[in-house]
Design a protein around this motif. Structure first.
Motif, PDB file in Angstrom:
ATOM      1  N   GLY A 137       0.773  -1.230   0.000  1.00 43.42           N
ATOM      2  CA  GLY A 137       0.000   0.000   0.000  1.00 43.42           C
ATOM      3  C   GLY A 137       0.800   1.274   0.000  1.00 43.42           C
ATOM      4  N   GLU A 138       2.137   1.170   0.056  1.00 37.20           N
ATOM      5  CA  GLU A 138       2.994   2.349   0.092  1.00 37.20           C
ATOM      6  C   GLU A 138       3.724   2.504  -1.238  1.00 37.20           C
ATOM      7  N   PRO A 139       4.011   3.750  -1.654  1.00 34.55           N
ATOM      8  CA  PRO A 139       4.757   3.951  -2.904  1.00 34.55           C
ATOM      9  C   PRO A 139       6.101   3.226  -2.862  1.00 34.55           C
ATOM     10  N   LEU A 140       6.426   2.547  -3.955  1.00 37.05           N
ATOM     11  CA  LEU A 140       7.641   1.755  -4.014  1.00 37.05           C
ATOM     12  C   LEU A 140       8.878   2.648  -4.084  1.00 37.05           C
ATOM     13  N   THR A 141       9.862   2.339  -3.265  1.00 36.52           N
ATOM     14  CA  THR A 141      11.213   2.853  -3.450  1.00 36.52           C
ATOM     15  C   THR A 141      11.995   1.758  -4.150  1.00 36.52           C
ATOM     16  N   ALA A 142      12.496   2.057  -5.336  1.00 37.94           N
ATOM     17  CA  ALA A 142      13.132   1.030  -6.156  1.00 37.94           C
ATOM     18  C   ALA A 142      14.322   0.424  -5.405  1.00 37.94           C
ATOM     19  N   PRO A 143      14.428  -0.907  -5.385  1.00 40.30           N
ATOM     20  CA  PRO A 143      15.378  -1.568  -4.489  1.00 40.30           C
ATOM     21  C   PRO A 143      16.750  -1.827  -5.109  1.00 40.30           C
ATOM     22  N   ILE A 144      17.663  -2.307  -4.250  1.00 36.58           N
ATOM     23  CA  ILE A 144      18.928  -2.878  -4.683  1.00 36.58           C
ATOM     24  C   ILE A 144      18.735  -4.389  -4.785  1.00 36.58           C
ATOM     25  N   THR A 145      19.015  -4.942  -5.948  1.00 36.08           N
ATOM     26  CA  THR A 145      18.927  -6.385  -6.159  1.00 36.08           C
ATOM     27  C   THR A 145      20.311  -6.924  -6.520  1.00 36.08           C
ATOM     28  N   CYS A 146      20.497  -8.227  -6.369  1.00 40.46           N
ATOM     29  CA  CYS A 146      21.751  -8.839  -6.828  1.00 40.46           C
ATOM     30  C   CYS A 146      21.420 -10.079  -7.641  1.00 40.46           C
ATOM     31  N   GLY A 147      21.966 -10.132  -8.850  1.00 39.91           N
ATOM     32  CA  GLY A 147      21.650 -11.199  -9.779  1.00 39.91           C
ATOM     33  C   GLY A 147      22.443 -12.468  -9.521  1.00 39.91           C
ATOM     34  N   ASN A 148      21.763 -13.624  -9.709  1.00 39.90           N
ATOM     35  CA  ASN A 148      22.388 -14.935  -9.554  1.00 39.90           C
ATOM     36  C   ASN A 148      21.750 -15.898 -10.549  1.00 39.90           C
ATOM     37  N   TRP A 149      22.556 -16.695 -11.196  1.00 36.72           N
ATOM     38  CA  TRP A 149      22.026 -17.593 -12.222  1.00 36.72           C
ATOM     39  C   TRP A 149      21.256 -18.740 -11.594  1.00 36.72           C
ATOM     40  N   GLY A 150      20.121 -19.109 -12.227  1.00 33.23           N
ATOM     41  CA  GLY A 150      19.261 -20.151 -11.688  1.00 33.23           C
ATOM     42  C   GLY A 150      19.855 -21.536 -11.731  1.00 33.23           C
ATOM     43  N   GLY A 151      20.854 -21.753 -12.605  1.00 35.27           N
ATOM     44  CA  GLY A 151      21.506 -23.051 -12.680  1.00 35.27           C
ATOM     45  C   GLY A 151      22.575 -23.245 -11.635  1.00 35.27           C
ATOM     46  N   THR A 152      22.464 -22.521 -10.537  1.00 33.43           N
ATOM     47  CA  THR A 152      23.409 -22.591  -9.424  1.00 33.43           C
ATOM     48  C   THR A 152      22.813 -23.437  -8.303  1.00 33.43           C
ATOM     49  N   ALA A 153      23.621 -24.264  -7.672  1.00 34.27           N
ATOM     50  CA  ALA A 153      23.131 -25.126  -6.594  1.00 34.27           C
ATOM     51  C   ALA A 153      22.683 -24.304  -5.390  1.00 34.27           C
ATOM     52  N   ALA A 154      21.667 -24.796  -4.704  1.00 32.66           N
ATOM     53  CA  ALA A 154      21.126 -24.094  -3.536  1.00 32.66           C
ATOM     54  C   ALA A 154      22.189 -23.883  -2.470  1.00 32.66           C
ATOM     55  N   ALA A 155      23.102 -24.833  -2.329  1.00 35.23           N
ATOM     56  CA  ALA A 155      24.136 -24.698  -1.304  1.00 35.23           C
ATOM     57  C   ALA A 155      25.018 -23.482  -1.561  1.00 35.23           C
ATOM     58  N   VAL A 156      25.291 -23.196  -2.827  1.00 37.91           N
ATOM     59  CA  VAL A 156      26.078 -22.009  -3.169  1.00 37.91           C
ATOM     60  C   VAL A 156      25.281 -20.755  -2.858  1.00 37.91           C
ATOM     61  N   HIS A 157      24.005 -20.748  -3.232  1.00 36.60           N
ATOM     62  CA  HIS A 157      23.150 -19.600  -2.910  1.00 36.60           C
ATOM     63  C   HIS A 157      23.142 -19.335  -1.403  1.00 36.60           C
ATOM     64  N   LEU A 158      22.954 -20.391  -0.617  1.00 38.16           N
ATOM     65  CA  LEU A 158      22.860 -20.213   0.834  1.00 38.16           C
ATOM     66  C   LEU A 158      24.167 -19.680   1.417  1.00 38.16           C
ATOM     67  N   ASP A 159      25.282 -20.156   0.888  1.00 43.50           N
ATOM     68  CA  ASP A 159      26.569 -19.651   1.367  1.00 43.50           C
ATOM     69  C   ASP A 159      26.734 -18.184   1.010  1.00 43.50           C
ATOM     70  N   ASN A 160      26.305 -17.810  -0.193  1.00 45.25           N
ATOM     71  CA  ASN A 160      26.424 -16.409  -0.605  1.00 45.25           C
ATOM     72  C   ASN A 160      25.471 -15.510   0.170  1.00 45.25           C
ATOM     73  N   ILE A 161      24.276 -16.008   0.457  1.00 40.05           N
ATOM     74  CA  ILE A 161      23.338 -15.241   1.278  1.00 40.05           C
ATOM     75  C   ILE A 161      23.944 -15.006   2.667  1.00 40.05           C
ATOM     76  N   ARG A 162      24.602 -16.031   3.212  1.00 32.75           N
ATOM     77  CA  ARG A 162      25.244 -15.893   4.519  1.00 32.75           C
ATOM     78  C   ARG A 162      26.326 -14.816   4.481  1.00 32.75           C
ATOM     79  N   LYS A 163      27.141 -14.806   3.434  1.00 30.27           N
ATOM     80  CA  LYS A 163      28.216 -13.822   3.347  1.00 30.27           C
ATOM     81  C   LYS A 163      27.664 -12.411   3.162  1.00 30.27           C
ATOM     82  N   ILE A 164      26.613 -12.292   2.367  1.00 29.57           N
ATOM     83  CA  ILE A 164      25.979 -10.984   2.192  1.00 29.57           C
ATOM     84  C   ILE A 164      25.502 -10.448   3.535  1.00 29.57           C
ATOM     85  N   SER A 165      24.907 -11.331   4.327  1.00 32.31           N
ATOM     86  CA  SER A 165      24.402 -10.921   5.636  1.00 32.31           C
ATOM     87  C   SER A 165      25.542 -10.600   6.606  1.00 32.31           C
ATOM     88  N   GLU A 166      26.543 -11.453   6.640  1.00 31.19           N
ATOM     89  CA  GLU A 166      27.650 -11.247   7.579  1.00 31.19           C
ATOM     90  C   GLU A 166      28.382  -9.932   7.317  1.00 31.19           C
TER      91      GLU A 166
END
Length: 663
Positions: A267-296
């Protein structure tokens, strides 16, 4: 040596100097022009019906008018009815009370018991425009997004008697070769117009014998009869009146779009976000490790983007569209573990789909052949104009949004639909397949957004090939072109698109490269720092420059607000690698703004001066350089007349300068 520096500086001042403009706030004359146009809308269209032009038969039809006047807008419905065939023409128009803008959509309904005669050449806009010019009026427009260096390049055409000028996207995607936004500039003002139709529109501009500008806009081709009880709609048309410089008109359009055609989230006007691209043919374990590093490392990313190839069976991503089963070897537990990991750090998952294109022999082709347009090619077109097909797709994607825990639904569209629509139409129903398809697309997106109020939609169509007045209020092009991933190309794309469309993003490809980052900045960011091409991603290395990334992104978040202001180019458009490109983003409501200066790799110049726009002549401004922390003070008159002096010594080089009015 000093003499040469002065010569170079003088040259750049002359090159960069703009015409006089001022901050955009609609004035009384502009608002009155909008109200006057509101009174004309019911006569500003045309068609041929039963082989007669509308100016021949409409005077014989009955007419009814109803109007509602609200605080922010007035709505008027004018209904014209043919007493013989029972065809009804309903013009639904809106006058906005905060901008000199009128929008309208026209509906045609057969209230009779048999088919109508042929309706053809339906023009939702066909009128003389209130533009005064002692010479040739100038039409400002932009190229579309065809995956080239030239995407969104600004164009200017002098309109002359006896030389009609026609624009059309080609292929059936609305911004394929031409953006559906236009500015017709006269001597002391003009008209900005936009077409809201995510298919094959066409616009024609001409000057009649009296020297008046005539504009037509509608679907490119209509020749159809309506069955009993059947109703269709036309493209949405926007007309905005402005006085003064062309850039006043552009910025009135930008601010209007932000006020009335801005996507919402919860319901609120969108502020355009920051996204980060990742290829779909990547294993979930790699995604999860990268998500962890982004957070850390506390990188302020808002959406973790997974692109194509997460679905189907053997073969590339392109041949599996239509089989939307998650690849268990890559994502054994689906996407919920990823979306949960993201939600724990206040981030969201963004996932790619391409539901409108169905490859032969995939599941949807086998299970639902009656829902597909087939032209004998390897790819078929999912028929959104079929109510059952549209309902199925809405439910299917809605369930995936819930099952996968998505925050952003990314919809791609890598096919030209026009040949499929044309092949499906009977000779007396030309245009009907396109109309039903586009109506279905809007119902599909609207229903997804209704069911999922926190959802945002990424509008991709081989990049930015479906950007128009109807799509920008529902979605955002976070990947605005499949064209060159090159800093100069990105600069040019921003320069061309920003006057018309406030929200967009392009790829950020090289970490620890300030010039590339600033060349690719816009109202949103798409980071591809650890991904290269359509191949599985690797774990983010420990050597990645996390400190630079965090500092750069946090700085961007500090000045992102200025991308919602007025846009002024400070240099000419150029693709040359020895030029400078600069632009200003001004927020009169905040008393400040941002100046982005980009010096290309072969430029020999070290100093330039850029006259700014929209400032208060008698006010003082604090200027801070985000590149080297330099501080300065200048008055508004000096900044607008003599300019802001910028020194760049490297090749390439860049500068970000924030100015703030001091009270």
């Amino acid at each position: 040596m000093h003499q040469w520096k002065r010569i170079i500086l003088f040259f750049l001042v002359a090159w960069c100097a703009p015409t006089c403009v001022w901050s955009v706030t609609p004035n009384a004359n502009e608002m009155e022009a909008g109200r006057a146009w509101f009174e004309r809308v019911s006569t500003a269209f045309s068609l041929v019906y039963a082989e007669q032009t509308s100016d021949q038969f409409l005077q014989e039809w009955t007419s009814q008018t109803s109007q509602e006047n609200g605080e922010k807008k007035s709505r008027r419905i004018v209904t014209l009815s043919d007493p013989k065939t029972k065809l009804e023409v309903r013009i639904e128009s809106v006058l906005f009370h905060d901008f000199p803008v009128v929008e309208w959509v026209i509906y045609f309904k057969n209230n009779g018991k048999s088919d109508t005669p042929i309706l053809e050449n339906i023009q939702a806009l066909d009128s003389v425009m209130p533009i005064k010019s002692a010479h040739s009026p100038r039409l400002h427009w932009a190229k579309g997004g065809v995956a080239s260096f030239d995407d969104f390049a600004p164009q200017e055409t002098a309109l002359k008697k006896g030389a009609p000028f026609r624009l059309q996207p080609g292929g059936g995607r609305s911004s394929n070769q031409t953006l559906p936004f236009f500015n017709v500039e006269g001597d002391h003002g003009g008209i900005v117009a936009a077409v809201g139709w995510s298919g094959e529109w066409a616009s024609e501009f001409s000057v009649n014998e009296r020297g008046e500008v005539v504009m037509k806009a509608g679907m490119a081709q209509t020749h159809l009869r309506l069955h009993a009880g059947e109703e269709i709609r036309t493209p949405r048309i926007l007309v905005l009146h402005y006085a003064g410089d062309r850039w006043r008109g552009q910025n009135l359009l930008r601010q209007f779009i932000l006020a009335h055609h801005r996507p919402t989230r919860n319901g609120e006007p969108l502020t355009a976000p920051i996204t980060c691209g990742n290829w779909g043919g990547t294993a979930a374990a790699v995604h999860l490790d990268n998500i962890r590093k982004i957070s850390e490392h506390e990188l302020p990313l808002e959406y973790y983007w997974i692109d194509a190839e997460w679905y189907g069976g053997a073969g590339s991503w392109a041949v599996n569209v239509g089989s939307w089963t998650v690849k268990k070897d890559l994502y054994p537990q689906g996407f919920m573990p990823l979306s949960q990991a993201l939600r724990e750090t206040d981030r969201k998952l963004m996932l790619w789909f391409e539901p409108e294109r169905v490859y032969k022999n995939t599941e949807w082709h086998i299970q639902h052949p009656d829902w597909l347009f087939d032209c004998g090619r390897d790819s078929l077109l999912f028929n959104l104009g079929d109510p059952a097909a549209c309902s199925f797709l809405t439910d299917f994607i809605s369930e995936k949004i819930k099952e996968f825990g998505l925050g952003c639904y990314r919809q791609d569209f890598n096919i030209d639909p026009l040949p499929f629509w044309q092949a499906a139409d009977a000779p007396d129903r030309v245009g009907i397949s396109e109309i039903r398809y586009i109506e279905g697309l809007y119902r599909f997106w609207d229903e997804l957004l209704r069911r999922h109020p926190g959802l945002i939609i990424d509008n991709c169509a081989s990049g930015g090939r479906r950007i128009d007045l109807e799509t920008i209020g529902r979605s955002t092009p976070f990947w605005r072109t499949d064209g060159p991933r090159d800093p100069i190309a990105h600069q040019c794309h921003t320069y061309g698109l920003m006057p018309w469309v406030p929200f967009s993003a392009t790829s950020q490809d090289r970490a620890a490269d300030d010039y590339e980052f600033r060349s690719s900045m816009c109202s949103a960011l798409c980071l591809n720092w650890w991904v290269s091409g359509d191949v599985p991603a690797q774990n983010i290395p420990d050597s990645f420059p996390f400190a630079w990334a965090r500092r750069t992104l946090e700085q961007y978040l500090d000045y992102r607000q200025y991308y919602y202001g007025d846009f002024y180019p400070l240099t000419k458009y150029s693709q040359s690698d020895d030029a400078w490109m600069a632009y200003q983003l001004d927020r009169p409501d905040l008393g400040g703004g941002l100046v982005v200066v980009l010096k290309r790799p072969r430029s020999p110049y070290q100093t330039a001066r850029f006259p700014l726009h929209g400032l208060d002549e008698v006010a003082n401004y604090h200027i801070s350089s985000l590149a080297n922390d330099q501080q300065d003070f200048r008055d508004g008159k000096e900044l607008m007349q003599q300019g802001l002096e910028v020194h760049l010594h490297e090749q390439p080089d860049s500068a970000l300068l924030v100015y703030q009015r001091k009270e």
